[in-house]
Structures are given as structure tokens and as C-alpha cells.
Write an enzyme that holds these catalytic residues in place. Structure first.
Site, PDB file in Angstrom:
ATOM      1  CE  LYS A 119      50.391  59.458  57.221  1.00 41.49           C
ATOM      2  NZ  LYS A 119      51.874  59.669  57.493  1.00 41.49           N
TER       3      LYS A 119
ATOM      4  CG  ASP B 274      51.077  54.145  53.456  1.00 38.76           C
ATOM      5  OD1 ASP B 274      52.369  54.148  53.194  1.00 38.76           O
ATOM      6  OD2 ASP B 274      50.950  54.051  54.967  1.00 38.76           O
TER       7      ASP B 274
ATOM      8  CE  LYS C 249      53.054  51.804  55.306  1.00 34.44           C
ATOM      9  NZ  LYS C 249      53.523  52.720  55.327  1.00 34.44           N
TER      10      LYS C 249
ATOM     11  CG  ASP D 293      49.590  55.893  57.191  1.00 31.30           C
ATOM     12  OD1 ASP D 293      48.806  55.839  58.396  1.00 31.30           O
ATOM     13  OD2 ASP D 293      50.677  56.054  57.260  1.00 31.30           O
TER      14      ASP D 293
ATOM     15  NE  ARG E  62      58.487  52.426  61.445  1.00 28.34           N
ATOM     16  CZ  ARG E  62      59.318  53.729  61.585  1.00 28.34           C
ATOM     17  NH1 ARG E  62      60.195  53.579  62.714  1.00 28.34           N
ATOM     18  NH2 ARG E  62      59.046  54.498  60.939  1.00 28.34           N
TER      19      ARG E  62
HETATM   20  N1  BES Z   1      52.978  55.978  54.976  1.00 30.37           N
HETATM   21  C1  BES Z   1      53.877  56.995  55.731  1.00 30.37           C
HETATM   22  C2  BES Z   1      55.061  57.360  54.834  1.00 30.37           C
HETATM   23  C3  BES Z   1      54.773  58.278  53.626  1.00 30.37           C
HETATM   24  C4  BES Z   1      55.071  59.441  53.565  1.00 30.37           C
HETATM   25  C5  BES Z   1      54.709  57.557  52.428  1.00 30.37           C
HETATM   26  C6  BES Z   1      54.762  60.113  52.649  1.00 30.37           C
HETATM   27  C7  BES Z   1      54.391  58.377  51.222  1.00 30.37           C
HETATM   28  C8  BES Z   1      54.600  59.647  51.571  1.00 30.37           C
HETATM   29  C9  BES Z   1      54.483  56.337  56.966  1.00 30.37           C
HETATM   30  O1  BES Z   1      53.403  55.071  57.403  1.00 30.37           O
HETATM   31  C10 BES Z   1      54.607  57.233  57.753  1.00 30.37           C
HETATM   32  O2  BES Z   1      53.575  57.791  58.293  1.00 30.37           O
HETATM   33  N2  BES Z   1      55.716  57.456  58.369  1.00 30.37           N
HETATM   34  C11 BES Z   1      56.067  58.118  59.295  1.00 30.37           C
HETATM   35  C12 BES Z   1      56.932  57.594  60.427  1.00 30.37           C
HETATM   36  C13 BES Z   1      57.256  58.597  61.728  1.00 30.37           C
HETATM   37  C14 BES Z   1      55.965  58.739  62.386  1.00 30.37           C
HETATM   38  C15 BES Z   1      58.323  57.949  62.533  1.00 30.37           C
HETATM   39  C16 BES Z   1      56.795  59.690  58.753  1.00 30.37           C
HETATM   40  O3  BES Z   1      57.605  59.236  57.825  1.00 30.37           O
HETATM   41  O4  BES Z   1      56.446  60.729  59.152  1.00 30.37           O
HETATM   42 ZN    ZN Z   2      52.069  54.549  56.282  1.00 27.48          ZN
HETATM   43 MN    MN Z   3      52.087  56.118  58.850  1.00 26.21          MN
END
Ligand code: BES
Ligand code: ZN
Ligand code: MN
Length: 483
Positions: free
Chosen positions: A263, A274, A251, A256, A337
Site C-alpha cells: 500500500k 484491519d 477479519k 495490513d 477475503r
Molecule cells: N483492509 C483493506 C480494506 C480497507 C480499506 C479497510 C480502507 C479500511 C479502510 C483491504 O485488505 C484491502 O486492501 N482491500 C483492497 C482490495 C483490492 C486490492 C481488490 C482495496 O479495497 O483496495
Molecule cells: Zn485488509
Molecule cells: Mn489489504
């Protein structure tokens, strides 16, 4: 960091730091050579007894190089029973100590260790010695170790393997630690391109080609940023006949922000991490370029920046993915994803024996397993066993999770074939199930590295920041496939 062998006696060696590894109960004999009247004048064993240093795993004894000892400082480290893990733990601590003191030359005194133990120890030493101080004032920087002199061993193979994985892991860490202003899709693609040589070919698709190819996941996530996306495919082709063919996917979200599903500040702060999956597969490629295993390796990543703007993909958008499936966007922060999905389709078309993807995919994986363990998802027991062995030899934490079809319903959408979120419960599992919809090879493994990829505070030998996790595991896995 250069490694050289020396037949010298420990006491005569000129170095900023001399490290002696001491198995439990052997302090006096392990230190005897140094404690010779000519060097420490017999005071070292006494000092060890006084400090209750016996060589138990984790114990340390640090003394200035007194008497005729040429090293400025001597560090004795307990390695307990002397297992691979014990020695690596001590070596990591030594690497850390050396950096704190700004030691440029270090001598490591081993006594008859095996090739895997020596390799792990040197890797751990480098891991502990690592810092990302590029943006610090010169005056406040402590030097990294330039030369490591090895005593009591003469194993060029172990050193070569260690140097290869250290180079790969350190590159991955540098890429993760770099600020997002400097690390963006084009620059990340360039890092891969720069690895091209007579065995490695690199193909990069720009945003126009990505769109034309129908990679709607990568294109959709990338469209909100002023920095256009890139798709990268690097292939390592061995000199001899390939004994296996694998694809590694990472990835590569260089930042992000969450996109329109923005966020909150604290969650966004470290989101330069990320692209750690892409960094890890790039680092692995670098290591393999030096090791030259008899395995064909395809390294694939989508590099994108997930940003809110007038051109961002929106909630309710329906993306047409590279494999033809449509995905309803319910949260623009579930972007990884979407990027990976297109890479998985592309990798599947190459028909490799196995596909492994690495991704900082979900916060849920961090909640489930914390900072040390990556979450492993696979339907192949064989691939799982191979990875567990490689990870255990590399001293990295991975933990297998369930991948039950039972939860697939959570990804059902009203208007598209799938939606890109599956709810809070089991969030890391449903993310893996989403990815599985884009894979057509039997042996596939998804590794959610969201925990170990980036440390908020120091852990084990790691300082805060990027860790380069999985470079050592993947390198060992591929080496073995080539044997
Ligand atoms: N890059 C994040 C996941 C992440 C979180 C990586 C903390 C490293 C540390 C990912 O893209 C994300 O934001 N995932 C969301 C998914 C949700 C919206 C279904 C998450 O984990 O909250
Ligand atoms: Zn992400
Ligand atoms: Mn994300």
C-alpha cells in the site's frame, strides 16, 4: 464506569457535572426543580429564555452550579421529541463534554424513560466519554468518568445491559486503537483466550496446526510475517437449553501493509484497524458473557499480519483453501477475503442457524457508503430484517447491498478455481461474492465495516480511531434470538 441510582433531588447532588435532558418546549418545567429559589434562585429559566434554549434536539445550555446547586456544572441538553435516538444523541454529547472537562462524577437526570431508551443513552454516554490516551503524558490526560449517578429512573436491567455492551464495545475500541507493535496475531488470540470461563471455551491453532489443517488462505497471507498467524475459535454455551446457534466471524488482520502489493503510505497509515472485525466479535463475546443469553455462540477469527518479505505469498501463487477450492492470487492486498474464506468454511462445518462475518474488507465499501454505514450482504431477507432492527435499536448504520450472481464471472481465474480480485467496479460486491463461495449455510450475512470501524476524524460521539462498531448491534441481535 460505575452506574448508581439515587433518589436525591438534582440540586442537592454533589457531582462534577449534572446533566438534565429537556424535551422541546419544556425547558422551564424541566429545569424548575433546579431553579427553585433554594438552588438557582430562579435565574435558570431566565437564562434559558435569554439563550433561546427550548429543548430542541441538539441544543445545549451549560452553566456553572450557582446558588446552592451542589454540582460544579449543569448541562441542559435538548432532546426534541424525546425519541430513543434524540436522547442517545444528547447523552453522547454529554459523555464527550464530561471527558473534555475531566469530570469524574456525573449525574444524569432522566424523567421516566423506557428500558431501551435508558440503555441506549448510557451506551451513548460511554461512547462519547471514550478516549484512547494510553500513550499520552499523564499531565495532558483528562480523566474518564468513574461514577454515573442516575436520577429519575430505577431500572437495573437497562443498566446491566448497557454496562455489558459498553464493556464489549470499549474493549473492541481499545484493541483497534492499540499500535500494531503491541497488537499482533498471538496477542489478539490471547485476548480471546483470556475471556475463557465456565461458559466459554477457547481453542487456538498455531501456524503449524493451521497448515496441517489445510487452511491455505490464512496460512498463505500469514507466511510473509515474522509474527505467525493464529486461528481462534471461542464458544459460548448457555446454561439453559440453547434457543439458537450462531457463528460470528471477524477479519483479524492485525496490520495490513498490502504485502508485496504494498500500500502507499497514506493508505497504510491506519491499517492497524484491519482487525476491527475480530475486535468486534471479541467485544461481542465479552458483552454476551455478562448478559448470558440462551444462544450458543461460536466466535471465530483468523489473526494474521499481511507483510512483504522473502517468504510472502506472491502474485500468481495458487492457494489451496480449507474447503478444497484453489485461489489464484492477483493482488496480495486482497488478503482479508482469503483469511475469512477459511473461517467461513470452518463455521459452516459447525452447522449453526446463522453465520455473520464482520470485516474491514474493501475501500470500495467506504467509497460507496462513507463513514457511518456498514455494507450488509445477505441472501436471507429474514436475517436482514433482524439485523436492521437490531442496528436501528443500537443506533448503528447498516445498509443492504445487492449480491448478484451476475457478477460472479469477474472472479473467474485462468488456472485456479477463483481469483482473489474482481476489478474496481463494485469492489465491495465482488469481495462478498468471493466469500459466498466458502459458505454452505443458508443464513449468512457479510458486513463490510471498512467505513465505520475507524474514524479518521471525529463523527457523532466518536473521537478519531476505533469505534467498536457492530458490538451493540450483534449483542442485541443475539439477545433477541435467546428470548
Ligand atoms: N483492509 C483493506 C480494506 C480497507 C480499506 C479497510 C480502507 C479500511 C479502510 C483491504 O485488505 C484491502 O486492501 N482491500 C483492497 C482490495 C483490492 C486490492 C481488490 C482495496 O479495497 O483496495
Ligand atoms: Zn485488509
Ligand atoms: Mn489489504
Amino acid at each position: 464506569m460505575r452506574h448508581v441510582f439515587s433518589p436525591s433531588a438534582a440540586g442537592t447532588l454533589t457531582a462534577d457535572l449534572l446533566v438534565v435532558f429537556v424535551p422541546v418546549g419544556t425547558a422551564a418545567s424541566a429545569l424548575a426543580e433546579l431553579d427553585d429559589a433554594a438552588y438557582f434562585a430562579g435565574g435558570l429559566a431566565k437564562h434559558a429564555t435569554e439563550e433561546e434554549f427550548t429543548g430542541k434536539a441538539g441544543q445545549t445550555l451549560s452553566v456553572p452550579g450557582m446558588g446552592r446547586v451542589a454540582a460544579r456544572r449543569v448541562l441542559a441538553l435538548g432532546v426534541g421529541a424525546g425519541t430513543d435516538a434524540d436522547v442517545a444523541l444528547a447523552a453522547g454529547a454529554a459523555g464527550n463534554d464530561a471527558r473534555k472537562r475531566g469530570a469524574k462524577s456525573v449525574a444524569l437526570s432522566f424523567r421516566g424513560v423506557s428500558t431501551p431508551t435508558l440503555r441506549s443513552a448510557l451506551e451513548a454516554f460511554a461512547e462519547g466519554n471514550y478516549r484512547f490516551d494510553k500513550y499520552k503524558a499523564e499531565a495532558s490526560k483528562k480523566a474518564p468518568v468513574e461514577q454515573v449517578t442516575l436520577l429519575g429512573v430505577d431500572d437495573a436491567r437497562a443498566v446491566a445491559l448497557a454496562e455489558a455492551s459498553i464493556a464489549g464495545q470499549s474493549l473492541a475500541r481499545d484493541l483497534v486503537n492499540e499500535q500494531p507493535a503491541e497488537c499482533y496475531p498471538q496477542s489478539l488470540a490471547k485476548v480471546a483466550e483470556d475471556l475463557a470461563n465456565d461458559r466459554i471455551t477457547v481453542t487456538v491453532l498455531d501456524e503449524v496446526a493451521i497448515k496441517a489443517k489445510g487452511m491455505g488462505g490464512i496460512y498463505g497471507v500469514g507466511q510473509g510475517s515474522d509474527r505467525p498467524p493464529r486461528f481462534v475459535h471461542a464458544r459460548y454455551e448457555p446454561k439453559g437449553p440453547a434457543k439458537a446457534h450462531v457463528a460470528l466471524i471477524g477479519k483479524g488482520v492485525t496490520f495490513d501493509s498490502g504485502g508485496l502489493s504494498l500500500k502507499p503510505n497514506d493508505g497504510m497509515l491506519t491499517m492497524r484497524c484491519d482487525m476491527a472485525g475480530a475486535a468486534a466479535v471479541i467485544g461481542t463475546l465479552k458483552a454476551l458473557a455478562a448478559i448470558q443469553p440462551n444462544v450458543r455462540v461460536d466466535v471465530i477469527f483468523g489473526a494474521v499480519e499481511n507483510m512483504p518479505s522473502g517468504n510472502s505469498y506472491k502474485l500468481g501463487d495458487i492457494l489451496k483453501m480449507y474447503n478444497g477450492k484453489t485461489v489464484e492470487v492477483h493482488n496480495t492486498d486482497a488478503e482479508g477475503r482469503l483469511v475469512l474464506a477459511d473461517c467461513l468454511t470452518y463455521a459452516s462445518q459447525l452447522k449453526p442457524d446463522a453465520v455473520i462475518d464482520l470485516a474491514t474488507l474493501t475501500g470500495a465499501a467506504v467509497i460507496a457508503l462513507g463513514d457511518w454505514y456498514s455494507a450488509v450482504y445477505t441472501r436471507s431477507d429474514e436475517l436482514n430484517t433482524q439485523l436492521q432492527t437490531a442496528a436501528s435499536d443500537a443506533h448503528e448504520g447498516i445498509w443492504r447491498m445487492p449480491l448478484p450472481d451476475l457478477y460472479k464471472d469477474k472472479l473467474k481465474a485462468e488456472w485456479g478455481d477463483l481469483k482473489n480480485v474482481g476489478g474496481r467496479a463494485g469492489g465491495s460486491i465482488t469481495a462478498a461474492l468471493f466469500l459466498s463461495e466458502f459458505v454452505t449455510v443458508d443464513k449468512w450475512c457479510h458486513v463490510d465495516i471498512a467505513g465505520p470501524a475507524f474514524m479518521d476524524s471525529p463523527l457523532m460521539h466518536y473521537v478519531a480511531g476505533g469505534t467498536g462498531t457492530m458490538v451493540r448491534t450483534l449483542t442485541r441481535w443475539i439477545e433477541r434470538l435467546g428470548e
